[in-house]
Motif scaffolding. Structure first.
Motif, mmCIF file in Angstrom:
data_model
loop_
_atom_site.group_PDB
_atom_site.id
_atom_site.type_symbol
_atom_site.label_atom_id
_atom_site.label_comp_id
_atom_site.label_asym_id
_atom_site.label_seq_id
_atom_site.Cartn_x
_atom_site.Cartn_y
_atom_site.Cartn_z
ATOM 1 N N LEU A 113 8.165 -34.793 -15.325
ATOM 2 C CA LEU A 113 8.182 -33.314 -15.350
ATOM 3 C C LEU A 113 6.772 -32.654 -15.126
ATOM 4 O O LEU A 113 6.718 -31.696 -14.430
ATOM 5 C CB LEU A 113 8.591 -32.809 -16.803
ATOM 6 N N ILE A 114 5.833 -33.273 -15.743
ATOM 7 C CA ILE A 114 4.374 -32.688 -15.627
ATOM 8 C C ILE A 114 3.296 -33.710 -14.861
ATOM 9 O O ILE A 114 2.850 -33.118 -14.001
ATOM 10 C CB ILE A 114 3.660 -32.335 -16.929
ATOM 11 N N GLY A 115 3.153 -34.785 -15.504
ATOM 12 C CA GLY A 115 2.231 -35.677 -14.673
ATOM 13 C C GLY A 115 2.478 -35.936 -13.454
ATOM 14 O O GLY A 115 1.354 -35.685 -12.721
ATOM 15 N N ARG A 116 3.389 -36.124 -12.733
ATOM 16 C CA ARG A 116 3.778 -36.568 -11.323
ATOM 17 C C ARG A 116 3.423 -35.252 -10.414
ATOM 18 O O ARG A 116 2.928 -35.574 -9.552
ATOM 19 C CB ARG A 116 5.182 -36.929 -11.239
ATOM 20 N N GLU A 117 4.057 -34.108 -10.899
ATOM 21 C CA GLU A 117 3.775 -32.767 -10.087
ATOM 22 C C GLU A 117 2.257 -32.306 -9.933
ATOM 23 O O GLU A 117 1.623 -31.866 -8.957
ATOM 24 C CB GLU A 117 4.675 -31.707 -10.574
ATOM 25 N N LEU A 118 1.436 -32.795 -11.236
ATOM 26 C CA LEU A 118 -0.101 -32.483 -11.103
ATOM 27 C C LEU A 118 -0.553 -33.413 -10.185
ATOM 28 O O LEU A 118 -1.453 -33.091 -9.597
ATOM 29 C CB LEU A 118 -0.536 -32.506 -12.521
ATOM 30 N N GLU A 119 -0.167 -34.900 -10.437
ATOM 31 C CA GLU A 119 -0.786 -35.772 -9.536
ATOM 32 C C GLU A 119 -0.645 -35.748 -7.948
ATOM 33 O O GLU A 119 -1.509 -35.936 -7.228
ATOM 34 C CB GLU A 119 -0.192 -37.126 -9.926
ATOM 35 N N ASN A 120 0.641 -35.240 -7.516
ATOM 36 C CA ASN A 120 1.038 -35.328 -6.188
ATOM 37 C C ASN A 120 0.776 -33.787 -5.493
ATOM 38 O O ASN A 120 0.841 -33.530 -4.400
ATOM 39 C CB ASN A 120 2.245 -35.653 -5.889
ATOM 40 N N GLY A 121 0.395 -32.758 -6.495
ATOM 41 C CA GLY A 121 0.113 -31.532 -5.899
ATOM 42 C C GLY A 121 1.042 -30.403 -5.848
ATOM 43 O O GLY A 121 0.897 -29.507 -5.394
ATOM 44 N N THR A 122 2.311 -30.924 -6.288
ATOM 45 C CA THR A 122 3.513 -29.945 -6.356
ATOM 46 C C THR A 122 3.170 -28.691 -7.167
ATOM 47 O O THR A 122 3.540 -27.611 -6.871
ATOM 48 C CB THR A 122 4.883 -30.690 -6.740
ATOM 49 N N ALA A 123 2.408 -28.877 -8.210
ATOM 50 C CA ALA A 123 2.192 -27.918 -9.364
ATOM 51 C C ALA A 123 1.323 -26.932 -8.719
ATOM 52 O O ALA A 123 1.628 -25.679 -8.617
ATOM 53 C CB ALA A 123 1.871 -28.438 -10.412
ATOM 54 N N LEU A 141 9.236 -25.895 -19.163
ATOM 55 C CA LEU A 141 9.378 -26.257 -20.740
ATOM 56 C C LEU A 141 10.934 -25.692 -21.308
ATOM 57 O O LEU A 141 11.384 -26.296 -22.000
ATOM 58 C CB LEU A 141 8.461 -26.169 -21.874
ATOM 59 N N ALA A 142 11.052 -24.373 -20.853
ATOM 60 C CA ALA A 142 12.153 -23.699 -21.406
ATOM 61 C C ALA A 142 13.365 -24.155 -21.077
ATOM 62 O O ALA A 142 14.271 -24.485 -22.152
ATOM 63 C CB ALA A 142 12.041 -22.233 -20.900
ATOM 64 N N ALA A 143 13.601 -24.470 -19.860
ATOM 65 C CA ALA A 143 15.130 -25.070 -19.408
ATOM 66 C C ALA A 143 15.241 -26.500 -19.926
ATOM 67 O O ALA A 143 16.422 -26.455 -20.767
ATOM 68 C CB ALA A 143 14.886 -25.254 -17.739
ATOM 69 N N PRO A 144 14.214 -27.535 -19.980
ATOM 70 C CA PRO A 144 14.603 -28.721 -20.370
ATOM 71 C C PRO A 144 14.877 -28.531 -22.406
ATOM 72 O O PRO A 144 15.778 -29.103 -22.638
ATOM 73 C CB PRO A 144 13.421 -29.717 -20.512
ATOM 74 N N LEU A 197 5.361 -33.391 -26.740
ATOM 75 C CA LEU A 197 4.231 -34.375 -26.770
ATOM 76 C C LEU A 197 4.041 -34.933 -25.083
ATOM 77 O O LEU A 197 2.867 -35.160 -24.750
ATOM 78 C CB LEU A 197 4.464 -35.437 -27.541
ATOM 79 N N GLY A 198 5.173 -35.003 -24.657
ATOM 80 C CA GLY A 198 5.315 -35.606 -23.139
ATOM 81 C C GLY A 198 4.651 -34.579 -22.387
ATOM 82 O O GLY A 198 3.652 -34.942 -21.403
ATOM 83 N N ALA A 199 4.841 -33.277 -22.447
ATOM 84 C CA ALA A 199 4.183 -32.038 -21.788
ATOM 85 C C ALA A 199 2.551 -32.175 -21.767
ATOM 86 O O ALA A 199 1.906 -31.963 -21.033
ATOM 87 C CB ALA A 199 4.816 -30.798 -21.861
ATOM 88 N N LEU A 200 2.110 -32.369 -23.265
ATOM 89 C CA LEU A 200 0.749 -32.222 -23.347
ATOM 90 C C LEU A 200 0.177 -33.604 -22.735
ATOM 91 O O LEU A 200 -0.907 -33.260 -22.057
ATOM 92 C CB LEU A 200 0.252 -32.333 -24.820
ATOM 93 N N ALA A 201 0.784 -34.595 -22.784
ATOM 94 C CA ALA A 201 0.209 -35.873 -22.242
ATOM 95 C C ALA A 201 -0.063 -35.796 -20.784
ATOM 96 O O ALA A 201 -1.059 -35.978 -20.110
ATOM 97 C CB ALA A 201 1.114 -37.235 -22.790
ATOM 98 N N GLY A 202 0.853 -35.068 -20.239
ATOM 99 C CA GLY A 202 0.911 -34.907 -18.800
ATOM 100 C C GLY A 202 -0.129 -33.969 -18.373
ATOM 101 O O GLY A 202 -1.022 -34.163 -17.120
#
Length: 308
Positions: A113-123, A141-144, A197-202
């Motif tokens: 949700l967060i880490g991969r999108e920041l890593e590959n530039g999608t975000a 975060l809202a939808a999940p 916690l997952g979003a913060l880690a990402g």
């Protein structure tokens, strides 16, 4: 008329942006959404089926007679004898799944949700298309969070219903870790804490694999910490008596001492009666929601500080 149109245009554009962002979120994570809905459907069907086995399972736990009597079933009724094992095992598996739902949620939130999108530039690409970073994170975060609350919140009462009268020989004692989490609002709070916690880690690690590992480690630490100290979340009841003390099966025993002053045996037991189920649930739920809120606030602050 022109002034009214000009005033409503920004709101309309914002609504379109939110809608496009949610559609993009659904498209990007379609596999996770499909798997989650499939798991919810399977769990619902399983709980309905287990509820239908409840009476037969309880009959299988009772004594039997050959030939059968008015009060005792036949010992040759194989279905009734084995239904209790199928029922108990099924309830245990679903209770464990509900109790540990925060772990796959945390791993997905941190990694995909967060880490991969920041890593590959999608975000970053989304931020350049009239979708600000903070709005992007809010939609992420809202939808999940809404889906987790609705899904887990629906399964918990269904699980309670499938457990029937709560016979501890079939479904475990109310204070058993998985049984406790899967029969109250604590299950929803664990899922939301895992998401936060997952979003913060990402956001901290900005790469999928490290974020997944950190999110899982943080979730495991939180889960283990609360499970270990659950008995301390609400004042216990003490009982002191000469001789030995026999507590009911439903008592969540915390300590048991048998000092012997002057040769007289005095027993002292501290425990949680079954009536403490809801106070313990509310206290643990509140702590988990506080963790989730703190982690989400930290995620927004971290993202805001990184903006140019």
């Amino acid at each position: 008329m022109t002034a009214l149109t000009a005033a409503t245009a920004p709101a309309a554009r914002a609504a379109r942006h939110r809608g496009s962002l949610l559609r993009a979120l659904g498209g990007t994570h379609r596999t996770a959404l499909t798997l989650s809905l499939s798991a919810l459907a399977v769990a619902t069907a399983a709980l309905l089926w287990l509820h239908s086995l409840g009476d037969e399972a309880r009959a299988g736990m009772s004594a039997c007679a050959t030939p059968p009597t008015d009060r005792l079933p036949s010992c040759t009724a194989v279905e009734a004898i084995t239904a209790d094992e199928v029922y108990a095992n099924g309830i245990a598996v679903l209770a464990t799944a509900l109790s540990w739902v925060m772990f796959p949620v945390a791993a997905w939130a941190g990694g995909a949700l967060i880490g991969r999108e920041l890593e590959n530039g999608t975000a970053q690409l989304a931020w350049t298309q009239s979708v600000g970073p903070l709005r992007w994170l809010a939609a992420k975060l809202a939808a999940p969070a809404a889906l987790l609350t609705a899904g887990t919140g629906a399964l918990v009462p269904l699980n309670v219903w499938a457990r029937g009268d709560g016979d501890p020989d079939l479904v475990g004692d109310w204070y058993d870790p998985d049984a406790f989490v899967s029969t109250g609002p604590v299950a929803v709070a664990y899922a939301l804490a895992g998401l936060a916690l997952g979003a913060l880690a990402g956001l901290v690690w900005r790469r999928a694999l490290p974020a997944t590992g950190v999110a899982l480690a943080a979730s495991l630490f939180l889960h283990s910490l609360l499970e270990r100290h659950r008995e301390d979340l609400w004042p216990t009841v003490s009982r002191i008596a000469p001789g030995s003390i026999e507590l009911p099966r439903s008592a969540f025993q915390v300590t048991w001492d048998t000092p012997m002053p002057h040769g007289v045996q005095i027993s002292r037991a501290t425990f949680h009666p079954r009536s403490h189920f809801w106070p313990l649930q509310y206290m643990e739920t509140g702590l988990l929601l506080a963790v989730a809120g703190t982690a989400m606030a930290a995620a927004f602050l971290l993202l805001a500080r990184r903006l140019p």
